[in-house]
Design an enzyme around this catalytic site. Structure first.
Site, PDB file in Angstrom:
ATOM      1  N   LYS A  75      11.402  -3.561 -12.984  1.00 21.54           N
ATOM      2  CA  LYS A  75      11.320  -5.030 -12.873  1.00 21.54           C
ATOM      3  C   LYS A  75      12.228  -5.690 -13.906  1.00 21.54           C
ATOM      4  CE  LYS A  75       7.043  -5.278 -10.400  1.00 21.54           C
ATOM      5  NZ  LYS A  75       5.596  -5.409 -10.439  1.00 21.54           N
ATOM      6  N   GLU A 139      -7.339   8.663  -0.235  1.00 22.03           N
ATOM      7  CA  GLU A 139      -7.747   9.819   0.578  1.00 22.03           C
ATOM      8  C   GLU A 139      -8.905   9.564   1.557  1.00 22.03           C
ATOM      9  OE1 GLU A 139      -6.699  13.234   0.685  1.00 22.03           O
ATOM     10  OE2 GLU A 139      -8.225  13.320   2.239  1.00 22.03           O
ATOM     11  N   ASP A 168      -4.261  12.719   1.786  1.00 21.99           N
ATOM     12  CA  ASP A 168      -3.181  12.675   0.798  1.00 21.99           C
ATOM     13  C   ASP A 168      -2.206  13.839   0.977  1.00 21.99           C
ATOM     14  OD1 ASP A 168      -3.867  10.360  -0.492  1.00 21.99           O
ATOM     15  OD2 ASP A 168      -5.101  11.327  -2.001  1.00 21.99           O
ATOM     16  N   GLY A 247     -13.606  25.457  19.144  1.00 22.30           N
ATOM     17  CA  GLY A 247     -12.711  26.070  20.116  1.00 22.30           C
ATOM     18  C   GLY A 247     -13.518  26.742  21.206  1.00 22.30           C
ATOM     19  N   GLY A 248     -12.870  27.597  21.967  1.00 23.37           N
ATOM     20  CA  GLY A 248     -13.558  28.262  23.069  1.00 23.37           C
ATOM     21  C   GLY A 248     -14.419  29.440  22.620  1.00 23.37           C
TER      22      GLY A 248
HETATM   23  N1  COA Z   1       8.587  -0.178 -13.217  1.00 20.31           N
HETATM   24  C1  COA Z   1       7.998  -1.359 -13.012  1.00 20.31           C
HETATM   25  N2  COA Z   1       7.051  -1.569 -12.084  1.00 20.31           N
HETATM   26  C2  COA Z   1       6.679  -0.529 -11.356  1.00 20.31           C
HETATM   27  C3  COA Z   1       7.259   0.756 -11.519  1.00 20.31           C
HETATM   28  C4  COA Z   1       8.254   0.903 -12.496  1.00 20.31           C
HETATM   29  N3  COA Z   1       8.845   2.077 -12.717  1.00 20.31           N
HETATM   30  N4  COA Z   1       6.674   1.601 -10.636  1.00 20.31           N
HETATM   31  C5  COA Z   1       5.770   0.881  -9.957  1.00 20.31           C
HETATM   32  N5  COA Z   1       5.765  -0.392 -10.367  1.00 20.31           N
HETATM   33  C6  COA Z   1       4.951  -1.489  -9.878  1.00 20.31           C
HETATM   34  C7  COA Z   1       5.153  -1.774  -8.412  1.00 20.31           C
HETATM   35  O1  COA Z   1       6.328  -2.497  -8.233  1.00 20.31           O
HETATM   36  C8  COA Z   1       3.894  -2.563  -8.090  1.00 20.31           C
HETATM   37  O2  COA Z   1       4.076  -3.908  -8.481  1.00 20.31           O
HETATM   38  P1  COA Z   1       3.696  -5.183  -7.556  1.00 20.31           P
HETATM   39  O3  COA Z   1       2.265  -4.994  -7.174  1.00 20.31           O
HETATM   40  O4  COA Z   1       3.938  -6.312  -8.479  1.00 20.31           O
HETATM   41  O5  COA Z   1       4.584  -5.172  -6.384  1.00 20.31           O
HETATM   42  C9  COA Z   1       2.881  -1.972  -9.057  1.00 20.31           C
HETATM   43  O6  COA Z   1       3.606  -1.125  -9.946  1.00 20.31           O
HETATM   44  C10 COA Z   1       1.741  -1.173  -8.532  1.00 20.31           C
HETATM   45  O7  COA Z   1       2.051  -0.432  -7.405  1.00 20.31           O
HETATM   46  P2  COA Z   1       0.894  -0.082  -6.348  1.00 20.31           P
HETATM   47  O8  COA Z   1       1.457   0.888  -5.387  1.00 20.31           O
HETATM   48  O9  COA Z   1       0.342  -1.356  -5.784  1.00 20.31           O
HETATM   49  O10 COA Z   1      -0.210   0.643  -7.260  1.00 20.31           O
HETATM   50  P3  COA Z   1      -1.810   0.516  -7.223  1.00 20.31           P
HETATM   51  O11 COA Z   1      -2.268   1.420  -8.311  1.00 20.31           O
HETATM   52  O12 COA Z   1      -2.296  -0.861  -7.262  1.00 20.31           O
HETATM   53  O13 COA Z   1      -2.211   1.142  -5.807  1.00 20.31           O
HETATM   54  C11 COA Z   1      -2.355   2.861  -4.120  1.00 20.31           C
HETATM   55  C12 COA Z   1      -2.295   2.527  -5.612  1.00 20.31           C
HETATM   56  C13 COA Z   1      -2.276   4.362  -3.984  1.00 20.31           C
HETATM   57  C14 COA Z   1      -3.668   2.360  -3.527  1.00 20.31           C
HETATM   58  C15 COA Z   1      -1.164   2.194  -3.389  1.00 20.31           C
HETATM   59  O14 COA Z   1       0.023   2.576  -4.019  1.00 20.31           O
HETATM   60  C16 COA Z   1      -1.071   2.555  -1.911  1.00 20.31           C
HETATM   61  O15 COA Z   1      -1.815   2.057  -1.064  1.00 20.31           O
HETATM   62  N6  COA Z   1      -0.097   3.409  -1.564  1.00 20.31           N
HETATM   63  C17 COA Z   1       0.179   3.796  -0.195  1.00 20.31           C
HETATM   64  C18 COA Z   1      -0.834   4.764   0.331  1.00 20.31           C
HETATM   65  C19 COA Z   1      -0.985   5.983  -0.517  1.00 20.31           C
HETATM   66  O16 COA Z   1      -0.058   6.707  -0.794  1.00 20.31           O
HETATM   67  N7  COA Z   1      -2.243   6.272  -0.880  1.00 20.31           N
HETATM   68  C20 COA Z   1      -2.625   7.539  -1.411  1.00 20.31           C
HETATM   69  C21 COA Z   1      -2.465   7.659  -2.829  1.00 20.31           C
HETATM   70  S1  COA Z   1      -2.855   9.315  -3.226  1.00 20.31           S
END
Ligand code: COA
Length: 415
Positions: A75, A139, A168, A247-248
């Site tokens: 960012k 998951e 996952d 299964g069968g």
């Molecule tokens: N530098 C700066 N910011 C960073 C970064 C970096 N290197 N890497 C990540 N970020 C920021 C992202 O831009 C995001 O910011 P934003 O919300 O302002 O856009 C933020 O970190 C958080 O990312 P997010 O993916 O929303 O993390 P979360 O912890 O809130 O959510 C999950 C986690 C897994 C629920 C979510 O990522 C998700 O639904 N992923 C897709 C499905 C998935 O893979 N789920 C299984 C996980 S095992």
């Protein structure tokens, strides 16, 4: 010896479990996986479920072998430039952020295409396009939304999630296949493309047989291999089938010697039709081999419960390993219920590299699951997961940054 994916560079923007399992597999096949993490914090799993204070958790180490770690604040405007340089240098960007996060960072598909038209952008999301596409997913949400939970467990109990991480790790596996397929297409199209693996879709793909059964149920109102037949009621949807084989060839989990104290003294027993006579001999019910009520698979279906109770009377006199030895002699399909302790100690799994001991500079030795996919011409060597930002300087140098530039970017908080 060369590796299948030698020369493929992956910009690994993944975290938690689904994405990291995918990029770990690609690393095992020889890709150079550069994991981009948030400066100062890193993948959240580094500190989740820790068993040793201030040391990367097993959760993290077991999902991030053979990778390099760089920390970039994506960012920060200067951090964004570093990421742009990486996008230009890599073949694949893999991410599993919440929906829209990559766009909010400024890295839309269009922008990535401008930077590198050969780039493959691969994503795990919870859901594909539709009513839930904006949801964050973990998951068990995927297991529930993909049909696994409603079809797992016993008829008289609630839906159950499974210990196998089909949401996952299962989706990571699907994504890895999508990535190598896109890499192959790129060899003749010259273009990158987007690859999406939605967790709901991945779980549903693994529950394919249950959608099969839904349609059988709608057509016939009954499924004779399910434990609900002939004594229970079938409703409108596929019911939970307990430990039925699906299964069968009917199967069930049966108690073995020691079950009273050992929670895993059980065996999975399959009454495969071609070996029915042998089963009858082993359990001392020779007459069942010719009795018209038991002799054919169709005749057996109405009283599977009683049949398994009789077989269990025999398995309870043997340990699960003794039973295995006897049954295998007759080609009767069966499998011991192995505990994680037994699996961790199993010498044959160590020999094949499916269970590997890895040394880590701050944790010491630990066990991990190695590459489950064996290629004869691309051996896997499992190396430890990287410390946070361990390879930042190395990767920055490869991108052409001088030590002075690296130091200035560090001071600015961009890396
Ligand atoms: N530098 C700066 N910011 C960073 C970064 C970096 N290197 N890497 C990540 N970020 C920021 C992202 O831009 C995001 O910011 P934003 O919300 O302002 O856009 C933020 O970190 C958080 O990312 P997010 O993916 O929303 O993390 P979360 O912890 O809130 O959510 C999950 C986690 C897994 C629920 C979510 O990522 C998700 O639904 N992923 C897709 C499905 C998935 O893979 N789920 C299984 C996980 S095992």
């Amino acid at each position: 010896m060369s590796k299948a994916l030698d020369g493929v560079r992956i910009l690994d923007f993944t975290h938690v479990q689904s994405g990291p399992t995918c990029t770990q597999l690609l690393a095992w096949f020889g890709a150079d996986v550069i994991k981009v993490e948030r400066a100062g914090a890193g993948d959240i799993t580094r500190e989740q479920l820790r068993d040793i204070p201030d040391v990367d958790s097993l959760y993290f180490t077991m999902l991030n072998h053979n990778k390099r770690s760089v920390t970039i604040d994506t960012k920060n405007p200067e951090g964004k430039q570093v990421l742009e340089a990486l996008i230009q240098k890599c073949d694949v960007l893999v991410e599993n952020f919440a929906p829209g996060a990559l766009d909010r960072m400024g890295f839309t598909w269009e922008r990535i295409q401008e930077l590198n038209p050969r780039m493959i952008v691969a994503s795990v999301k919870g859901f594909g396009p539709g009513p839930y596409e904006d949801c964050k997913v973990y998951e068990n949400v995927a297991q529930c939304a993909g049909g696994a939970a409603s079809t797992t467990g016993f008829d008289d109990g609630p839906p159950v999630v499974t210990g196998a991480q089909i949401g996952d790790s299962g989706t990571g596996l699907h994504l890895a296949l999508g990535i190598v397929t896109a890499l192959y297409q790129r060899t003749h199209s010259g273009r990158g493309q987007r690859v999406l693996a939605a967790m709901q879709d991945g779980v549903l793909n693994l529950c394919r047989v249950k959608l099969r059964d839904q349609q059988r149920l709608e057509r016939t109102g009954v499924m004779k291999e399910y434990p609900q037949y002939p004594n229970g009621e079938f409703g409108e949807a596929v019911p939970r089938a307990g430990n039925a084989s699906g299964g069968g060839q009917p199967g069930w989990i049966l108690k073995c010697k020691g079950w009273e104290t050992d929670p895993n003294a059980y065996i999975y027993f399959i009454t495969q039709a071609p070996v029915w006579a042998k089963i009858c001999n082993v359990i001392g019910k020779e007459e069942w081999a010719t009795d018209p009520n038991y002799a054919t698979p169709a005749a057996r279906l109405p009283h599977l419960k009683d049949i398994f109770a009789e077989i269990e009377r025999w398995t309870m006199t043997k340990t699960k390993f003794e039973a295995m030895q006897i049954l295998n002699k007759y080609d009767i399909p069966c499998g011991p219920i192995l505990s994680m302790k037994e699996i961790a100690e199993e010498p044959s799994l160590r020999k094949t590299g499916t269970i590997v001991e890895v040394d880590h500079p701050t944790r010491g030795k630990y066990l991990t699951v190695g590459n489950p996919i064996k290629l004869s011409d691309s051996p896997t060597e499992v190396t430890r997961s990287p410390l946070l930002g361990e390879h930042t300087d190395e990767v920055m140098a490869e991108l052409g940054y001088s030590p002075e530039q690296v130091s200035a970017l560090r001071t600015a908080g961009a890396i």
